[in-house]
Design an enzyme around this catalytic site. Structure first.
Site, mmCIF file in Angstrom:
data_model
loop_
_atom_site.group_PDB
_atom_site.id
_atom_site.type_symbol
_atom_site.label_atom_id
_atom_site.label_comp_id
_atom_site.label_asym_id
_atom_site.label_seq_id
_atom_site.Cartn_x
_atom_site.Cartn_y
_atom_site.Cartn_z
ATOM 1 C CB SER A 286 0.656 17.672 23.449
ATOM 2 O OG SER A 286 1.976 17.385 23.858
ATOM 3 C CE LYS B 192 3.491 18.134 33.779
ATOM 4 N NZ LYS B 192 4.443 19.249 33.566
#
Lengths: 329, 329
Positions: free
Chosen positions: B84, B59
């Site tokens: 989250s 990411k």
């Protein structure tokens, strides 16, 4: 401490020969860094990930060098060792690559995962009792019956030379490091690493990391002679052996200091390896990080200038159940 | 399936630009191989270890590309996201590198380790209720109050371009691979990977690996339109999102198939990553290996010739307690 003229069981030449011999069989392991762990330690750390080596530990380097050093006639009779640890699996795997038989004497109480590795790699398991005496006698019997060559886990120049190839890679990957921290047990790994590193860069510092409950190397360095212990007590199951006649002179002369850490420090370091580095190490494999994070290292003025530190994550073979039990304590 | 002329949210140019933009910030992650896992799978496997990426997951590539794409005026107002998961930590870390504020909306039930990562990287945590609605509304409020730029976890061309840099590295490290297997959730990762890989080598196959309990991509491909699910149920907490308007056309056109696996297969693969590769992956990270080992892949004649397979180990952020509980089941 520089490499002197004394003849050790290995030297830079034998280590370079080892590299040429084994380089097509071994993994060149990656060097990893973590800004989070740099921040925690206050130093710049370079992790040499030997847990990614074939067989899950640096041991494959030495085993490979020993086995491919044998002449064909010797090799045809196979090899034998007594070990419950990573050397056993490494020797079985190296023997398989050469297409020869390996006889692995294993004590009945060995960890299940290490036995499985030996079997997976095609080693012939021969069970012994748990005492060193029984293990040695069983190996001798196998040797006499088969003519197999005994390959000692560390007290052997071929093994030391093989492990020393780590330094050649490490100093190519990070030529600027000023310190290397190495787990110490029988001393095969640190002997090879120190010989190669100090031959290439005499100014580099080589520090041993040792469990407090198996601190024979620290005691030996202090006494100026090999000290063995009546018993050992440490979570680092790979670091329970004692220095041998070939490793001791190298450790005596070339290892700058021994940093000892306790089980709590080892498990904390192991957890950081999992959670931050994402590398699965065994307790013995994490001890170098434990040493860097220890108060005895951090507060010692002698190591204040150790800023660029190579840490050898020596192995990753651990039963997940055992791992979990140590984390839960 | 080849890259057609349709304009997607990203392309090879934007992916190469992303690489130039982020290369000094990211880790070039190692490619690992294991003869043991090759033997188990019957294929040659190349593991692209994005679990070693900064922030512990791929990411960071997309987050970094998005943040360093902002002009100074935009950047000064900070960035906001609701997540989250690994995107949250990645965005916080990338924002820290640029020296700007990140507002991370996190639902109250988020895993502890992921919240800790956000905090460690200096993100400002803003709690929301657990519903998607509350998360989106909270993010919108933050956006309105601060002027921060919203960076969506996957449905964004800058994010897709950043993730696509994985393929550039992978195809340099192993130019001969014929297949790439990629975890699929919202589709940001696989969109970037497929766009870059198929632009470079139109013959390469790109397969998605998806949990059976969150198989919206498989259903979407079958239906020819985006399908969302009323609920998801999988151990792979990172793979619960649904395709978005920018990722769907790429997944529709360039992903050759979706292989679905169940929790048991994911946990088994995760265990193999720990025990054999010595790599700490999260469940979502291991799903590519689970797919390769699944019956539905092995017995499908369409994939019989997939012999050199790149597998993206996408992340390694897992609470060790959660990990252990899954292994113990």
């Amino acid at each position: 401490m520089e490499v002197n003229k004394e003849k050790y069981a290995a030297d830079l030449s034998s280590i370079k020969e080892a590299r040429a011999r084994i380089s097509s069989f071994i993994h060149k392991t990656p060097l990893m860094t973590s800004e989070s762990l740099d921040a925690i330690s206050g130093r710049r750390l370079f992790f040499k990930c030997e847990c990614f080596q074939k067989g899950g530990a640096f041991k494959f380097r030495g085993a490979c060098n020993a086995i491919f050093s044998l002449d064909d006639q010797q090799a045809a009779k196979g090899v034998v060792t007594h070990s419950s640890g990573n050397h056993a699996a490494a020797l079985a795997l190296a023997a398989k690559l050469r297409g020869i038989t390996s006889y692995i004497v294993i004590p009945k109480n060995a960890p299940q995962c290490k036995v499985q590795h030996v079997v997976r790699y095609g080693g012939q398991v021969i069970w012994s009792e748990t005492t060193i005496k029984s293990r040695e006698e069983t190996a001798t019997t196998v040797q006499q019956e088969t003519g197999a060559a005994l390959i000692h886990p560390y007290n052997d120049g071929r093994i030391i030379s093989g492990q020393g190839t780590i330094s050649l890679e490490l100093l190519e990957q990070a030529p600027h490091i000023d310190t290397i921290i190495v787990p110490i047990s029988g001393g095969g790994l640190i002997s090879g690493v120190a010989l190669a590193a100090k031959s290439i860069n005499p100014a580099i510092r080589v520090l041993a990391a040792e469990p407090k409950g198996a601190n024979d190397a620290a005691q030996s360095k202090a006494a100026g002679r090999i000290v063995t212990l009546p018993e050992t007590n440490t979570v680092a199951d790979g670091l329970r052996a004692f220095l041998g006649e070939f490793t001791w002179p190298i450790v005596r002369d070339l290892v700058d200091d021994v940093i000892t850490v306790d089980n709590t420090e080892i498990i904390k370091a192991m957890r950081l390896c999992y959670e931050i580095l994402k590398v699965a190490v065994e307790p013995s494999g994490a001890i170098g990080l434990a040493a860097v994070l220890s108060d005895s290292f951090r507060t010692n003025p002698a190591w204040k200038d150790c800023n660029q530190i190579g840490i050898i994550l020596s192995g990753g073979n651990v039963d997940l159940e055992v791992l979990w039990n140590s984390f839960s304590k």
